[in-house]
Design a protein around this motif. Structure first.
Motif, PDB file in Angstrom:
ATOM      1  N   PRO A  32       0.805  -1.227   0.000  1.00 33.44           N
ATOM      2  CA  PRO A  32       0.000   0.000   0.000  1.00 33.44           C
ATOM      3  C   PRO A  32       0.839   1.277   0.000  1.00 33.44           C
ATOM      4  O   PRO A  32       0.487   2.252  -0.676  1.00 33.44           O
ATOM      5  N   GLY A  33       1.961   1.283   0.737  1.00 33.09           N
ATOM      6  CA  GLY A  33       2.819   2.477   0.764  1.00 33.09           C
ATOM      7  C   GLY A  33       3.442   2.712  -0.600  1.00 33.09           C
ATOM      8  O   GLY A  33       3.475   3.841  -1.109  1.00 33.09           O
ATOM      9  N   GLY A  34       3.927   1.616  -1.212  1.00 31.26           N
ATOM     10  CA  GLY A  34       4.550   1.709  -2.533  1.00 31.26           C
ATOM     11  C   GLY A  34       3.549   2.191  -3.569  1.00 31.26           C
ATOM     12  O   GLY A  34       3.887   2.982  -4.463  1.00 31.26           O
ATOM     13  N   GLN A  35       2.288   1.766  -3.430  1.00 35.82           N
ATOM     14  CA  GLN A  35       1.263   2.184  -4.390  1.00 35.82           C
ATOM     15  C   GLN A  35       0.989   3.687  -4.286  1.00 35.82           C
ATOM     16  O   GLN A  35       0.797   4.359  -5.300  1.00 35.82           O
ATOM     17  N   SER A  36       0.998   4.216  -3.046  1.00 34.93           N
ATOM     18  CA  SER A  36       0.776   5.657  -2.882  1.00 34.93           C
ATOM     19  C   SER A  36       1.908   6.442  -3.544  1.00 34.93           C
ATOM     20  O   SER A  36       1.666   7.440  -4.233  1.00 34.93           O
ATOM     21  N   ARG A 119       2.330   5.771   8.254  1.00 34.59           N
ATOM     22  CA  ARG A 119       1.535   4.869   9.113  1.00 34.59           C
ATOM     23  C   ARG A 119       1.557   3.467   8.525  1.00 34.59           C
ATOM     24  O   ARG A 119       1.161   3.285   7.361  1.00 34.59           O
ATOM     25  N   PRO A 120       2.013   2.455   9.280  1.00 36.27           N
ATOM     26  CA  PRO A 120       1.976   1.086   8.742  1.00 36.27           C
ATOM     27  C   PRO A 120       0.533   0.640   8.490  1.00 36.27           C
ATOM     28  O   PRO A 120      -0.382   1.068   9.215  1.00 36.27           O
ATOM     29  N   PRO A 121       0.293  -0.193   7.479  1.00 38.75           N
ATOM     30  CA  PRO A 121      -1.079  -0.581   7.137  1.00 38.75           C
ATOM     31  C   PRO A 121      -1.737  -1.467   8.192  1.00 38.75           C
ATOM     32  O   PRO A 121      -2.955  -1.531   8.275  1.00 38.75           O
ATOM     33  N   SER A 122      -0.922  -2.165   9.005  1.00 32.50           N
ATOM     34  CA  SER A 122      -1.486  -2.960  10.116  1.00 32.50           C
ATOM     35  C   SER A 122      -0.433  -3.006  11.214  1.00 32.50           C
ATOM     36  O   SER A 122       0.717  -2.607  11.002  1.00 32.50           O
ATOM     37  N   ALA A 123      -0.815  -3.509  12.386  1.00 29.40           N
ATOM     38  CA  ALA A 123       0.129  -3.532  13.513  1.00 29.40           C
ATOM     39  C   ALA A 123       1.297  -4.463  13.180  1.00 29.40           C
ATOM     40  O   ALA A 123       1.075  -5.604  12.760  1.00 29.40           O
ATOM     41  N   GLY A 157       3.198 -11.330   4.111  1.00 34.62           N
ATOM     42  CA  GLY A 157       1.820 -11.035   4.511  1.00 34.62           C
ATOM     43  C   GLY A 157       1.702 -10.346   5.854  1.00 34.62           C
ATOM     44  O   GLY A 157       0.598 -10.115   6.338  1.00 34.62           O
ATOM     45  N   GLU A 158       2.836 -10.028   6.491  1.00 37.93           N
ATOM     46  CA  GLU A 158       2.785  -9.370   7.803  1.00 37.93           C
ATOM     47  C   GLU A 158       3.584  -8.077   7.749  1.00 37.93           C
ATOM     48  O   GLU A 158       4.605  -8.000   7.064  1.00 37.93           O
ATOM     49  N   THR A 159       3.103  -7.079   8.493  1.00 37.77           N
ATOM     50  CA  THR A 159       3.832  -5.816   8.539  1.00 37.77           C
ATOM     51  C   THR A 159       5.031  -5.962   9.481  1.00 37.77           C
ATOM     52  O   THR A 159       4.910  -6.503  10.574  1.00 37.77           O
ATOM     53  N   VAL A 160       6.178  -5.498   9.017  1.00 43.07           N
ATOM     54  CA  VAL A 160       7.409  -5.589   9.806  1.00 43.07           C
ATOM     55  C   VAL A 160       7.874  -4.160  10.124  1.00 43.07           C
ATOM     56  O   VAL A 160       7.986  -3.332   9.205  1.00 43.07           O
ATOM     57  N   ALA A 161       8.101  -3.884  11.398  1.00 42.01           N
ATOM     58  CA  ALA A 161       8.634  -2.572  11.779  1.00 42.01           C
ATOM     59  C   ALA A 161      10.145  -2.604  11.570  1.00 42.01           C
ATOM     60  O   ALA A 161      10.804  -3.571  11.945  1.00 42.01           O
ATOM     61  N   VAL A 162      10.684  -1.554  10.948  1.00 42.77           N
ATOM     62  CA  VAL A 162      12.126  -1.523  10.668  1.00 42.77           C
ATOM     63  C   VAL A 162      12.720  -0.276  11.324  1.00 42.77           C
ATOM     64  O   VAL A 162      12.268   0.837  11.084  1.00 42.77           O
ATOM     65  N   ARG A 189      21.278   8.125  15.422  1.00 42.81           N
ATOM     66  CA  ARG A 189      19.843   8.402  15.411  1.00 42.81           C
ATOM     67  C   ARG A 189      19.132   7.163  14.869  1.00 42.81           C
ATOM     68  O   ARG A 189      19.651   6.497  13.979  1.00 42.81           O
ATOM     69  N   THR A 190      17.956   6.860  15.405  1.00 42.64           N
ATOM     70  CA  THR A 190      17.192   5.721  14.889  1.00 42.64           C
ATOM     71  C   THR A 190      15.960   6.236  14.175  1.00 42.64           C
ATOM     72  O   THR A 190      15.164   6.971  14.768  1.00 42.64           O
ATOM     73  N   ASN A 191      15.823   5.897  12.909  1.00 46.74           N
ATOM     74  CA  ASN A 191      14.631   6.270  12.141  1.00 46.74           C
ATOM     75  C   ASN A 191      13.734   5.051  11.974  1.00 46.74           C
ATOM     76  O   ASN A 191      14.220   3.918  11.916  1.00 46.74           O
ATOM     77  N   LEU A 192      12.437   5.300  11.901  1.00 48.14           N
ATOM     78  CA  LEU A 192      11.490   4.188  11.854  1.00 48.14           C
ATOM     79  C   LEU A 192      10.796   4.112  10.499  1.00 48.14           C
ATOM     80  O   LEU A 192      10.401   5.136   9.939  1.00 48.14           O
ATOM     81  N   THR A 193      10.652   2.909   9.985  1.00 47.37           N
ATOM     82  CA  THR A 193       9.850   2.704   8.794  1.00 47.37           C
ATOM     83  C   THR A 193       9.215   1.313   8.908  1.00 47.37           C
ATOM     84  O   THR A 193       9.262   0.697   9.970  1.00 47.37           O
ATOM     85  N   TRP A 194       8.637   0.835   7.845  1.00 49.89           N
ATOM     86  CA  TRP A 194       8.000  -0.488   7.881  1.00 49.89           C
ATOM     87  C   TRP A 194       8.120  -1.140   6.513  1.00 49.89           C
ATOM     88  O   TRP A 194       8.444  -0.480   5.523  1.00 49.89           O
ATOM     89  N   MET A 195       7.873  -2.440   6.475  1.00 54.59           N
ATOM     90  CA  MET A 195       7.908  -3.183   5.219  1.00 54.59           C
ATOM     91  C   MET A 195       6.744  -4.155   5.202  1.00 54.59           C
ATOM     92  O   MET A 195       6.316  -4.626   6.252  1.00 54.59           O
ATOM     93  N   LEU A 196       6.290  -4.458   4.001  1.00 54.67           N
ATOM     94  CA  LEU A 196       5.240  -5.474   3.866  1.00 54.67           C
ATOM     95  C   LEU A 196       5.405  -6.167   2.519  1.00 54.67           C
ATOM     96  O   LEU A 196       5.387  -5.517   1.477  1.00 54.67           O
TER      97      LEU A 196
END
Ligand code: CUA
Length: 342
Positions: A32-36, A119-123, A157-162, A189-196
């Motif tokens: 979903p993030g990549g599509q946006s 915002r990650p698409p799911s927890a 199929g699962e959201t991963v916090a990175v 510094r720690t930056n936050l993102t996610w992967m799916l």
């Protein structure tokens, strides 16, 4: 002339179509993030393409008209000064208003997309830490206490916090098919993102911030497996490698420390320097990795041997120095490292 234009067109079409496919393309993702981001990219391409066409046509018209006006004769009357003034005002107004409207539109859209993809698409079901080094990736699974390098395994199929950071200079983490965009890896510094990853598969990422001579060869492989397979993969790595009973492998291990390899590389519960965040990649599962040097070369007994003797043949500028080993000693060390396959 026409042949040159044909060649240039063919080359452009090839270059464009190559960039639109492959494991590192940001187009056609299911994430979903990549599509946006892709949606924004298409809007930018269409509107800048339209604007460029308008500007080129206006320029062509101006050149043709100026050529005509330059000629003298009964068919070409003297220029209409009032008309030119009127046209200049229209051009100035359009030149200021047009870009302003487009830029405000882009700003609004990109701020909106930026908020959406933060915002990650799911927890998230898993947290991984990725640390950029010159010129490789340290990958940690803090909950399991597992450390590896350059090949990131995740459940599909699962959201991963990175959580990303850097050990030296600024790098940038980007897995075009899986992450919502690029994120800087900044020292201290720690930056936050996610992967799916919607589907199991192998994906590719690349450092996207120039970080030195080997920036272009700082790539990452991401393997998304069904969750049960991923759990098995992670579980196997929670056990430290067994001390080998085979004499040749034991010799390989002692040569590893005799030559000071363990000053930079950790092998979990084997090397004395059992710290996280050493100068070189953690080698606890090096026998199971498919590449060496952050995807610089396939990992085979031959390439591993050549890498140990002189890694600069595969990756000039890498920080690891060459090692002087006899053929027999090299074979023992390679055999030991290849046995590190949980
Ligand atoms: Cu790391 Cu570019």
């Amino acid at each position: 002339m026409s042949r040159a234009i044909l060649r240039a067109t063919a080359l452009t079409v090839c270059a464009l179509s190559v960039a639109c496919q492959g494991p590192q393309s940001m187009l056609g993702t299911n994430n979903p993030g990549g599509q946006s981001v892709e949606g924004l990219w298409w809007i930018a391409l269409a509107s800048t393409g339209f604007l460029s066409t308008v500007v080129i046509l206006a320029l062509a018209y101006a050149v043709v008209r100026a050529g005509r006006a330059g000629r003298s004769g009964p068919d070409h009357p003297a220029p209409d000064v009032d008309g030119i003034r009127r046209e200049s005002s229209v051009i100035l107004l359009a030149g200021a208003l047009g870009p302003a409207i487009f830029l405000i539109g882009f700003l609004t859209l990109s701020v909106d997309t930026g908020q959406e993809i933060s915002r990650p698409p799911s927890a998230p079901t898993l947290t991984v830490e990725v640390v950029g080094h010159m010129f490789w990736w340290e990958i940690r699974y803090p909950e399991a206490g597992v450390v590896t390098a350059n090949e990131l395994h995740i459940p599909a199929g699962e959201t991963v916090a990175v959580q990303v950071s850097s050990a030296d200079v600024i790098h940038s983490f980007w897995i075009p098919q899986l992450s919502p965009g690029k994120i800087d890896m900044v020292p201290g510094r720690t930056n936050l993102t996610w992967m799916l990853a919607d589907e199991p598969g192998t994906y590719r990422g690349q450092c996207t911030e120039f970080c030195g001579t080997q920036h272009a060869l700082m790539s990452m492989r991401v393997v998304a497996s069904p969750p049960e397979d991923f759990e098995r993969w992670l579980d196997r790595r929670t056990q430290p490698p067994e001390v080998p009973s085979d004499l040749e492998l034991r010799r390989g291990l002692s040569l590893f420390s005799q030559h000071g390899c363990d000053a930079c590389h950790r092998i979990r519960d084997v090397t004395p320097l059992d710290l996280i965040g050493t100068a070189g990649p953690d080698l606890t599962d090096v026998g199971a990795r498919s590449t060496l040097g952050a995807l610089a070369v396939e990992n085979t007994p031959e390439t591993l041997g050549r890498w140990i003797l002189n890694p600069h043949i595969y990756k000039p500028g890498v920080r690891m120095p060459p090692t002087d080993l006899s053929e027999e000693d090299l074979a023992a060390m390679v055999a030991y490292l290849r046995s590190l396959d949980p």
